[in-house]
Scaffold this motif. Structure first.
Motif, PDB file in Angstrom:
ATOM      1  N   GLY A 182       0.829  -1.197   0.000  1.00  0.00           N
ATOM      2  CA  GLY A 182       0.000   0.000   0.000  1.00  0.00           C
ATOM      3  C   GLY A 182       0.864   1.247   0.000  1.00  0.00           C
ATOM      4  N   GLN A 214      -4.647   2.118   1.447  1.00  0.00           N
ATOM      5  CA  GLN A 214      -4.686   0.854   2.166  1.00  0.00           C
ATOM      6  C   GLN A 214      -4.431  -0.287   1.185  1.00  0.00           C
ATOM      7  OE1 GLN A 214      -4.949   0.260   5.388  1.00  0.00           O
ATOM      8  NE2 GLN A 214      -5.305   2.375   6.060  1.00  0.00           N
ATOM      9  N   GLN A 216      -4.492  -3.663  -0.915  1.00  0.00           N
ATOM     10  CA  GLN A 216      -5.451  -4.689  -1.295  1.00  0.00           C
ATOM     11  C   GLN A 216      -4.702  -5.798  -2.032  1.00  0.00           C
ATOM     12  OE1 GLN A 216      -8.757  -2.966  -3.452  1.00  0.00           O
ATOM     13  NE2 GLN A 216      -8.781  -1.149  -2.149  1.00  0.00           N
ATOM     14  N   ARG A 218      -4.710  -6.925  -4.964  1.00  0.00           N
ATOM     15  CA  ARG A 218      -4.201  -6.634  -6.307  1.00  0.00           C
ATOM     16  C   ARG A 218      -2.924  -5.796  -6.285  1.00  0.00           C
ATOM     17  NH1 ARG A 218      -6.031  -1.433  -7.831  1.00  0.00           N
ATOM     18  NH2 ARG A 218      -7.618  -0.581  -6.416  1.00  0.00           N
ATOM     19  N   HIS A 219      -2.590  -5.193  -5.131  1.00  0.00           N
ATOM     20  CA  HIS A 219      -1.395  -4.362  -5.048  1.00  0.00           C
ATOM     21  C   HIS A 219      -0.122  -5.180  -4.817  1.00  0.00           C
ATOM     22  CE1 HIS A 219      -4.414  -1.167  -3.537  1.00  0.00           C
ATOM     23  NE2 HIS A 219      -4.199  -0.996  -4.836  1.00  0.00           N
TER      24      HIS A 219
END
Length: 382
Positions: A182, A214, A216, A218-219
């Protein structure tokens, strides 16, 4: 175990003023602008500001109505958050931008950094592994990181619980870099907050994501690619077969970097990924000496030189009729599926000039019909 190296076609394009840096980040944060599209548009229009002025028109041509570029208020807030967190923006081509990343295909155009920037100038080894690591795996990660640090290497990992945290702790005295999923100011998991605060003082934290974001799921794949890209080699300590650590290992292979693994008991699922890598040719690691012996001398590591944008010819303007554009749009969509398709293969199959195809791909990305993933592959999104 090494993969085939390949170099980026994108030269460093460092913004030289604060206004240019602001425009870079605003373009990068705008909807539909991935890394590949960012570089292509920058090369085509000469500057981020030129692209920003042209972007609504490009989106409209792609069938996107009411497209708005990333707001100044949102970007101002990000810069304020960065100031509060004592974070510094590193754009590709900047003196402190990590040279190993700059040599990759489609490197992150910009990174936020908190901590000791001199660490990016030293050769690095990535240590990654399971979050639910065993006691033995944790001790192994800590000891490897400590000994590699003593040998002159910076240890790179992902600030996750388990193996990552132990690797950072083992290398605190010698130098360690954490790549976050993030925003660089957001600590995840929260239990690693004390470690992250220490890294801000003694190590370095990096992220390509916006401040305050924040993390997730997919990051994390893009985060893993940065970890692999920063390092000469990736060492997997403990990892299941389907795990983020093996994604990092695959990224390392794709980027032409060494992959190594610590063996484990065949009945322990946490060792299955590392054992599989060793079976397929990864260097078996028992201690730091195995890692060091598998790599060239530290004196042999020099970042490759890349051409400046001034050395490249400016592309001629593209002229397409609406009918030609619509036809190429449909041809591309017909050939794509949810499974990733390499861009080079798509261009070859279409038999059209690469520049024309890439321009239409930008249109489709802006309209949300396709997406780009690391490694130069494209997926159909709808």
């Amino acid at each position: 175990m090494t993969g085939e190296a390949y170099s980026s076609t994108h030269p460093p394009l460092p913004p030289t003023t604060e206004d240019q840096r602001y425009s870079w980040l605003r373009l990068l944060r705008s909807r539909g602008i991935g890394t590949v599209t960012f570089y292509r548009l920058l090369a085509e229009y000469g500057s981020a500001q030129n692209v920003l002025e042209k972007l609504p028109e490009l989106a409209a041509t792609s069938g996107v109505k009411g497209y708005k570029i990333y707001s100044k208020d949102a970007l101002d807030a990000e810069f304020e958050n960065a100031k509060a967190a004592n974070a510094r923006l590193l754009c590709i081509g900047d003196p402190h931008y990590p040279a190993p990343l700059a040599s990759l295909p489609n490197p992150p155009p910009a990174l936020w950094a908190i901590g000791n920037l001199s660490l990016v100038t030293r050769p690095a080894i990535a240590l990654v592994g399971a979050r639910n690591a065993s006691s033995l795996g944790r001790r192994m990660a800590y000891g490897l990181a400590r000994d590699l640090g003593d040998a002159g290497y910076v240890v790179v990992s992902g600030l996750a619980r388990g193996i990552d945290a132990c690797a950072h702790e083992g290398a605190l005295a010698s130098g360690t870099i954490a790549v976050q999923g993030g925003g660089v100011d957001i600590i995840y998991p929260s239990e690693n907050t004390p470690l992250a605060m220490t890294l801000a003082e003694q190590g370095l934290r990096l992220s390509e994501q916006p401040m305050g974001l924040q993390p997730q799921a997919r990051h994390f794949p893009p985060r893993n690619r940065i970890i692999a890209g920063l390092a000469l080699a990736t060492v997997v300590v403990e990892a299941a077969i389907k795990s983020g650590s093996l994604i990092t290992a695959r990224d390392a292979l794709d980027l032409g970097r060494d992959v190594m693994a610590v063996p484990g008991h065949p009945c322990d699922g946490r060792a299955s990924g590392g054992n599989l890598l060793i079976r397929d040719g990864a260097t078996l690691v028992r201690h730091a000496e195995d890692v060091i012996e598998a790599l060239p001398s530290l004196n042999a590591h020099r970042p490759p030189q890349r051409p400046s944008v001034q050395d490249l010819p400016s592309p001629p303007p593209e002229r397409r009729s609406l009918r030609q554009t619509a036809a190429l749009h449909q041809q591309i969509l017909d050939r794509l599926a949810a499974a990733p398709t390499p861009e080079s293969q798509l261009i070859k199959d279409l038999g059209s000039p690469a520049r024309k195809v890439r321009t239409v791909l930008t249109d489709l990305e802006l309209s949300g019909e396709i997406g780009r993933e690391p490694g130069g592959v494209i997926i159909k999104k709808r």
